[in-house]
Scaffold this active site. Sequence first.
Site, PDB file in Angstrom:
ATOM      1  N   SER A 121       0.451  -1.400  -0.036  1.00  0.00           N
ATOM      2  CA  SER A 121       0.073  -0.221  -0.324  1.00  0.00           C
ATOM      3  C   SER A 121       0.676   1.476  -0.070  1.00  0.00           C
ATOM      4  O   SER A 121       0.633   2.254   0.075  1.00  0.00           O
ATOM      5  CB  SER A 121      -1.298   0.049   1.402  1.00  0.00           C
ATOM      6  OG  SER A 121       0.306   0.336   2.521  1.00  0.00           O
ATOM      7  N   HIS A 142      -4.997  -5.049  -1.599  1.00  0.00           N
ATOM      8  CA  HIS A 142      -4.075  -4.337   0.397  1.00  0.00           C
ATOM      9  C   HIS A 142      -5.345  -4.568   1.075  1.00  0.00           C
ATOM     10  O   HIS A 142      -6.446  -4.238   1.184  1.00  0.00           O
ATOM     11  CB  HIS A 142      -4.034  -3.334   0.515  1.00  0.00           C
ATOM     12  CG  HIS A 142      -3.852  -2.731   1.018  1.00  0.00           C
ATOM     13  ND1 HIS A 142      -4.469  -1.859   1.937  1.00  0.00           N
ATOM     14  CD2 HIS A 142      -2.751  -2.826   2.092  1.00  0.00           C
ATOM     15  CE1 HIS A 142      -3.554  -1.571   3.068  1.00  0.00           C
ATOM     16  NE2 HIS A 142      -3.557  -2.146   3.980  1.00  0.00           N
ATOM     17  N   GLU A 154      -8.150  -3.729  -1.111  1.00  0.00           N
ATOM     18  CA  GLU A 154      -7.982  -2.585  -1.674  1.00  0.00           C
ATOM     19  C   GLU A 154      -7.633  -3.158  -3.219  1.00  0.00           C
ATOM     20  O   GLU A 154      -6.970  -3.366  -2.689  1.00  0.00           O
ATOM     21  CB  GLU A 154      -6.939  -1.149  -1.354  1.00  0.00           C
ATOM     22  CG  GLU A 154      -7.928  -0.259  -0.544  1.00  0.00           C
ATOM     23  CD  GLU A 154      -7.505   0.797   0.507  1.00  0.00           C
ATOM     24  OE1 GLU A 154      -7.470   1.981   0.239  1.00  0.00           O
ATOM     25  OE2 GLU A 154      -5.903   0.626   0.203  1.00  0.00           O
ATOM     26  N   ASN A 192      -4.851   3.954   3.753  1.00  0.00           N
ATOM     27  CA  ASN A 192      -3.707   4.310   4.752  1.00  0.00           C
ATOM     28  C   ASN A 192      -3.393   5.556   4.100  1.00  0.00           C
ATOM     29  O   ASN A 192      -2.577   6.564   5.121  1.00  0.00           O
ATOM     30  CB  ASN A 192      -2.510   3.950   3.893  1.00  0.00           C
ATOM     31  CG  ASN A 192      -2.275   2.407   5.195  1.00  0.00           C
ATOM     32  OD1 ASN A 192      -2.200   2.523   6.153  1.00  0.00           O
ATOM     33  ND2 ASN A 192      -1.351   1.458   4.535  1.00  0.00           N
TER      34      ASN A 192
END
Length: 292
Positions: A121, A142, A154, A192
Amino acid sequence: MSNERKTVAVLGAGTMGSGIATVMARAGHRTILFDVNEANLERGLGTVRSFFDRSVSLGKLAAVDAEAAKATLVGATDLKELAASDVLVEAVFEDLSLKKDLFGQLDDIVAETTLFHTNTSTLSVTGIASGSRRPERVVGTHYCNPAPLMKLVEVADGRHTASWAHDATVEFLAGLGKTSVVTKDRPGFIVNRFLIPWENSCIDALENGLATRDEIDAAVKGSLGHPMGPFQLLDIVGMDIHQQVATRLYEQLRDPRFFPPPMVERMVAAGDLGRKTGRGFYTYDDTRLFGS
């Protein structure tokens, strides 16, 4: 790609790799957990098996289903043992050269139709895919941490990811019971980008005496509806991992919100990494990373 039983190789037996391997075994896929270090591999295999054992003890999984899941799991320390894989999920240390080299080696081992997934990520999916002679089959996937408990994944395509690889990936993830969200190949993706600055602000608030650990965790759970507070989550992720992710995102984005507060460096230096070391923001007798 249909959802029949497949052979799935997970590269890297750390926190994320073990969690992803748990997801694959629970879904009934033949799961190969790979690590070059035998001790790390055995630790990772033990983490997966303990998840299923604890799930049985908590009444969340039938014993027969737990045994079936554990029976699908094997370990490997030689890449050649991954030759029959339908899907490869790379979850090794966040080092671009390492990831590229792994995919380059695997080109010569697995079939041309094997999907290559990277759990990064913080690094470019396009950059990682450039290590393969077939970048069209490389997709970023992810998994949110802890992978066995969180539904979200993701999905990020590299510059040369083919539509067939993207579609097959989304279908495969749905078969795991996961919810996919599609994001661009940008540092931090969606989660993130928001999570790291927020976690840093929580750490900074604690360090500066705004409130106690318990009060901040309780406030987040009680007001925002999160299943766990930021310090409980950080103890699962690991302070070393948080430091690595935050630092890499800061280096790419140059946004000071991503730079880890001083407390992070002190905790890492002291070995207070979280649940996996028995002590982080909390202390633990049970060091299993995802036991419920």
